[in-house]
Design a protein around this motif. Structure first.
Motif, PDB file in Angstrom:
ATOM      1  N   LEU A 131      12.322  37.324 -38.533  1.00  0.00           N
ATOM      2  CA  LEU A 131      12.719  38.316 -39.540  1.00  0.00           C
ATOM      3  C   LEU A 131      12.494  37.770 -40.937  1.00  0.00           C
ATOM      4  CD1 LEU A 131      16.035  39.388 -37.796  1.00  0.00           C
ATOM      5  CD2 LEU A 131      13.828  40.554 -37.706  1.00  0.00           C
ATOM      6  N   ALA A 132      11.594  38.407 -41.669  1.00  0.00           N
ATOM      7  CA  ALA A 132      11.222  37.908 -42.987  1.00  0.00           C
ATOM      8  C   ALA A 132      12.203  38.377 -44.062  1.00  0.00           C
ATOM      9  CB  ALA A 132       9.811  38.372 -43.339  1.00  0.00           C
ATOM     10  N   SER A 133      12.612  37.438 -44.897  1.00  0.00           N
ATOM     11  CA  SER A 133      13.361  37.749 -46.110  1.00  0.00           C
ATOM     12  C   SER A 133      12.667  37.027 -47.245  1.00  0.00           C
ATOM     13  CB  SER A 133      14.810  37.254 -46.011  1.00  0.00           C
ATOM     14  OG  SER A 133      15.526  37.974 -45.040  1.00  0.00           O
ATOM     15  N   PHE A 134      12.602  37.682 -48.406  1.00  0.00           N
ATOM     16  CA  PHE A 134      11.926  37.085 -49.550  1.00  0.00           C
ATOM     17  C   PHE A 134      12.876  36.976 -50.725  1.00  0.00           C
ATOM     18  CE2 PHE A 134       8.838  39.347 -46.931  1.00  0.00           C
ATOM     19  CZ  PHE A 134       8.037  38.286 -46.572  1.00  0.00           C
ATOM     20  N   LEU A 135      12.817  35.821 -51.382  1.00  0.00           N
ATOM     21  CA  LEU A 135      13.620  35.580 -52.572  1.00  0.00           C
ATOM     22  C   LEU A 135      12.680  35.577 -53.765  1.00  0.00           C
ATOM     23  CD1 LEU A 135      16.597  34.670 -53.440  1.00  0.00           C
ATOM     24  CD2 LEU A 135      15.584  32.389 -53.670  1.00  0.00           C
ATOM     25  N   ILE A 136      12.982  36.387 -54.741  1.00  0.00           N
ATOM     26  CA  ILE A 136      12.199  36.411 -55.980  1.00  0.00           C
ATOM     27  C   ILE A 136      13.116  35.876 -57.063  1.00  0.00           C
ATOM     28  CG2 ILE A 136      10.949  37.885 -57.599  1.00  0.00           C
ATOM     29  CD1 ILE A 136      10.809  39.732 -54.838  1.00  0.00           C
ATOM     30  N   THR A 137      12.739  34.715 -57.608  1.00  0.00           N
ATOM     31  CA  THR A 137      13.640  34.047 -58.536  1.00  0.00           C
ATOM     32  C   THR A 137      13.309  34.430 -59.977  1.00  0.00           C
ATOM     33  OG1 THR A 137      12.209  32.100 -58.693  1.00  0.00           O
ATOM     34  CG2 THR A 137      13.891  32.097 -56.972  1.00  0.00           C
ATOM     35  N   THR A 138      14.353  34.494 -60.796  1.00  0.00           N
ATOM     36  CA  THR A 138      14.176  34.746 -62.229  1.00  0.00           C
ATOM     37  C   THR A 138      15.229  33.919 -62.968  1.00  0.00           C
ATOM     38  OG1 THR A 138      15.694  36.479 -63.028  1.00  0.00           O
ATOM     39  CG2 THR A 138      13.963  37.191 -61.491  1.00  0.00           C
ATOM     40  N   PRO A 139      15.022  33.714 -64.280  1.00  0.00           N
ATOM     41  CA  PRO A 139      16.021  32.957 -65.048  1.00  0.00           C
ATOM     42  C   PRO A 139      17.354  33.698 -65.163  1.00  0.00           C
ATOM     43  CG  PRO A 139      13.956  33.276 -66.302  1.00  0.00           C
ATOM     44  CD  PRO A 139      13.878  34.141 -65.096  1.00  0.00           C
ATOM     45  N   GLN A 140      17.359  34.989 -64.816  1.00  0.00           N
ATOM     46  CA  GLN A 140      18.602  35.762 -64.913  1.00  0.00           C
ATOM     47  C   GLN A 140      19.165  36.147 -63.553  1.00  0.00           C
ATOM     48  OE1 GLN A 140      17.615  38.886 -67.827  1.00  0.00           O
ATOM     49  NE2 GLN A 140      16.804  37.158 -69.015  1.00  0.00           N
ATOM     50  N   GLY A 141      18.921  35.327 -62.556  1.00  0.00           N
ATOM     51  CA  GLY A 141      19.395  35.626 -61.210  1.00  0.00           C
ATOM     52  C   GLY A 141      18.238  36.029 -60.322  1.00  0.00           C
ATOM     53  N   HIS A 142      18.528  36.234 -59.050  1.00  0.00           N
ATOM     54  CA  HIS A 142      17.459  36.426 -58.075  1.00  0.00           C
ATOM     55  C   HIS A 142      17.539  37.774 -57.372  1.00  0.00           C
ATOM     56  CE1 HIS A 142      17.231  32.306 -59.043  1.00  0.00           C
ATOM     57  NE2 HIS A 142      18.204  31.916 -58.232  1.00  0.00           N
ATOM     58  N   ILE A 143      16.407  38.112 -56.760  1.00  0.00           N
ATOM     59  CA  ILE A 143      16.312  39.344 -55.966  1.00  0.00           C
ATOM     60  C   ILE A 143      16.063  38.932 -54.520  1.00  0.00           C
ATOM     61  CG2 ILE A 143      14.976  41.467 -55.594  1.00  0.00           C
ATOM     62  CD1 ILE A 143      14.154  41.201 -58.630  1.00  0.00           C
ATOM     63  N   LEU A 144      16.795  39.518 -53.586  1.00  0.00           N
ATOM     64  CA  LEU A 144      16.551  39.266 -52.160  1.00  0.00           C
ATOM     65  C   LEU A 144      16.045  40.549 -51.518  1.00  0.00           C
ATOM     66  CD1 LEU A 144      16.880  37.220 -49.718  1.00  0.00           C
ATOM     67  CD2 LEU A 144      19.090  38.336 -49.295  1.00  0.00           C
ATOM     68  N   ILE A 145      14.970  40.420 -50.744  1.00  0.00           N
ATOM     69  CA  ILE A 145      14.476  41.566 -49.974  1.00  0.00           C
ATOM     70  C   ILE A 145      14.734  41.285 -48.498  1.00  0.00           C
ATOM     71  CG2 ILE A 145      12.470  42.991 -49.379  1.00  0.00           C
ATOM     72  CD1 ILE A 145      11.266  42.346 -52.071  1.00  0.00           C
ATOM     73  N   ASN A 146      15.501  42.133 -47.858  1.00  0.00           N
ATOM     74  CA  ASN A 146      15.865  42.100 -46.430  1.00  0.00           C
ATOM     75  C   ASN A 146      16.995  41.116 -46.121  1.00  0.00           C
ATOM     76  OD1 ASN A 146      13.887  43.988 -45.851  1.00  0.00           O
ATOM     77  ND2 ASN A 146      12.370  42.440 -45.316  1.00  0.00           N
ATOM     78  N   SER A 147      18.155  41.684 -45.769  1.00  0.00           N
ATOM     79  CA  SER A 147      19.301  40.851 -45.380  1.00  0.00           C
ATOM     80  C   SER A 147      19.248  40.486 -43.904  1.00  0.00           C
ATOM     81  CB  SER A 147      20.594  41.618 -45.662  1.00  0.00           C
ATOM     82  OG  SER A 147      20.667  42.799 -44.852  1.00  0.00           O
ATOM     83  N   SER A 148      18.409  41.169 -43.136  1.00  0.00           N
ATOM     84  CA  SER A 148      18.296  40.985 -41.678  1.00  0.00           C
ATOM     85  C   SER A 148      19.635  41.249 -40.983  1.00  0.00           C
ATOM     86  CB  SER A 148      17.744  39.602 -41.347  1.00  0.00           C
ATOM     87  OG  SER A 148      16.493  39.414 -41.971  1.00  0.00           O
ATOM     88  N   TYR A 149      19.849  40.643 -39.829  1.00  0.00           N
ATOM     89  CA  TYR A 149      21.121  40.845 -39.129  1.00  0.00           C
ATOM     90  C   TYR A 149      22.216  40.046 -39.823  1.00  0.00           C
ATOM     91  CZ  TYR A 149      18.604  42.743 -35.087  1.00  0.00           C
ATOM     92  OH  TYR A 149      17.833  43.498 -34.265  1.00  0.00           O
ATOM     93  N   GLU A 150      23.457  40.417 -39.566  1.00  0.00           N
ATOM     94  CA  GLU A 150      24.582  39.654 -40.122  1.00  0.00           C
ATOM     95  C   GLU A 150      24.487  38.188 -39.705  1.00  0.00           C
ATOM     96  OE1 GLU A 150      29.189  40.023 -39.353  1.00  0.00           O
ATOM     97  OE2 GLU A 150      28.460  41.756 -40.495  1.00  0.00           O
ATOM     98  N   ARG A 151      24.075  37.961 -38.456  1.00  0.00           N
ATOM     99  CA  ARG A 151      23.997  36.578 -37.971  1.00  0.00           C
ATOM    100  C   ARG A 151      22.839  35.806 -38.610  1.00  0.00           C
ATOM    101  NH1 ARG A 151      22.008  39.421 -33.247  1.00  0.00           N
ATOM    102  NH2 ARG A 151      19.804  38.942 -32.922  1.00  0.00           N
ATOM    103  N   THR A 152      21.901  36.508 -39.215  1.00  0.00           N
ATOM    104  CA  THR A 152      20.780  35.845 -39.890  1.00  0.00           C
ATOM    105  C   THR A 152      21.171  35.380 -41.296  1.00  0.00           C
ATOM    106  OG1 THR A 152      19.513  37.660 -38.876  1.00  0.00           O
ATOM    107  CG2 THR A 152      18.253  36.009 -40.068  1.00  0.00           C
ATOM    108  N   VAL A 153      22.196  36.021 -41.858  1.00  0.00           N
ATOM    109  CA  VAL A 153      22.565  35.751 -43.255  1.00  0.00           C
ATOM    110  C   VAL A 153      22.824  34.254 -43.525  1.00  0.00           C
ATOM    111  CG1 VAL A 153      24.250  36.257 -45.092  1.00  0.00           C
ATOM    112  CG2 VAL A 153      23.310  38.117 -43.711  1.00  0.00           C
ATOM    113  N   PRO A 154      23.562  33.555 -42.627  1.00  0.00           N
ATOM    114  CA  PRO A 154      23.759  32.109 -42.881  1.00  0.00           C
ATOM    115  C   PRO A 154      22.437  31.323 -42.905  1.00  0.00           C
ATOM    116  CG  PRO A 154      25.313  32.894 -41.227  1.00  0.00           C
ATOM    117  CD  PRO A 154      24.353  34.018 -41.466  1.00  0.00           C
ATOM    118  N   LEU A 155      21.459  31.754 -42.112  1.00  0.00           N
ATOM    119  CA  LEU A 155      20.137  31.107 -42.134  1.00  0.00           C
ATOM    120  C   LEU A 155      19.465  31.334 -43.479  1.00  0.00           C
ATOM    121  CD1 LEU A 155      18.374  31.974 -38.722  1.00  0.00           C
ATOM    122  CD2 LEU A 155      19.631  29.945 -39.360  1.00  0.00           C
TER     123      LEU A 155
END
Ligand SMILES: [Zn+2]
Length: 264
Positions: free
Chosen positions: A42-66
């Motif tokens: 399950l792909a999740s992407f983090l887009i970083t910026t100097p003012q905080g980040h954007i996450l695309i796809n939280s996946s399953y609840e159990r994936t969140v810690p990963l």
């Protein structure tokens, strides 16, 4: 005492069991300020910026810690995620939304047609063509429906080595990943076939140097990542691969459509 240690073992074993069918994947920088923070499947992407980040796809609840561990491993902070987006409202990409929201306080933004399929709070409803802006990053939401009514493809520019690249973070446009998909006389989704056609048209219209998708297998993650590790040209820059991805997805859509029209 015995009961307590038994309980401890049970809790400790839970994440390991959860990971057995979807193990962690090495987090890595894809290009510019775009990072892979997903699991193996399950792909999740983090887009970083100097003012905080954007996450695309939280996946399953159990994936969140990963995902959290991957973000931290890259040297960023999970709590700095300000905006949560998704590719489409299927559980494997959005079931973790309430947990990510709870952990980060992120603003959750969802394409209007997908809102009913996303659990938890939706803070902002998006429409085709809307832009999400944060810290100099501009993501454009493109409605590419069919896989779900609000399936969203994200486009943005990324800079690497002084060059600018067109990035397409595709939603699922496949029918092959959901074998039971009904394309003909679908009472729950009457316009599904026309929506798929529209999605392929949109996908073809997008300039693309590098594409990503909600499942690594859809963009050759397993083959491309080892090349990235070796160094040399960025293997994720793959405009031909993007064309093939759209063509192959359309082919499988058309053959499934024909099959179902013939009543097989
Ligand atoms: Zn899906």
């Amino acid at each position: 005492m015995i009961r307590r240690s038994f309980l401890f073992m049970t809790l400790a074993a839970a994440p390991l069991l959860a990971q057995a069918d979807d193990p962690p994947f090495p987090p890595h920088r894809v290009i510019g300020n775009i990072y892979y923070v997903g699991s193996t499947n399950l792909a999740s992407f983090l887009i970083t910026t100097p003012q905080g980040h954007i996450l695309i796809n939280s996946s399953y609840e159990r994936t969140v810690p990963l995902i959290e561990a991957s973000v931290e491993k890259l040297g960023f902070h999970f709590r700095d995620i300000n905006i949560l987006l998704d590719s489409h409202a299927h559980g494997d990409h959005v079931a973790g939304n309430p947990l990510v929201k709870k952990m980060t306080g992120a603003t959750v933004m969802v394409m209007q047609e997908d809102v009913s399929g996303v659990p938890g709070t939706v803070d902002k409803i998006l429409h085709n063509g809307d832009q999400v802006k944060l810290g100099g990053v501009v993501l454009t939401a493109r409605l590419t429906p069919g896989h779900t009514k609000g399936a969203t493809t994200w486009t943005m520019k990324a800079t690497e080595g002084g060059k600018s690249y067109d990035v397409v973070i595709s939603s699922s446009i496949g029918v092959n990943v959901n074998p039971g998909y009904v394309l003909v006389n679908n009472t729950k989704y009457p316009g599904i076939a026309d929506d798929y056609r529209r999605a392929f048209e949109v996908m073809r219209s997008l300039p693309c140097d590098l594409y990503l998708a909600p499942h690594g297998a859809q963009y050759g993650l397993a083959e491309k990542y080892p090349k990235l590790e070796k160094g040399g040209p960025n293997p994720f820059i793959d405009p031909q691969g993007y064309k093939a991805y759209v063509d192959n997805s359309e082919k499988s859509f058309l053959s499934k459509l024909e099959e179902q029209k013939r009543g097989r």
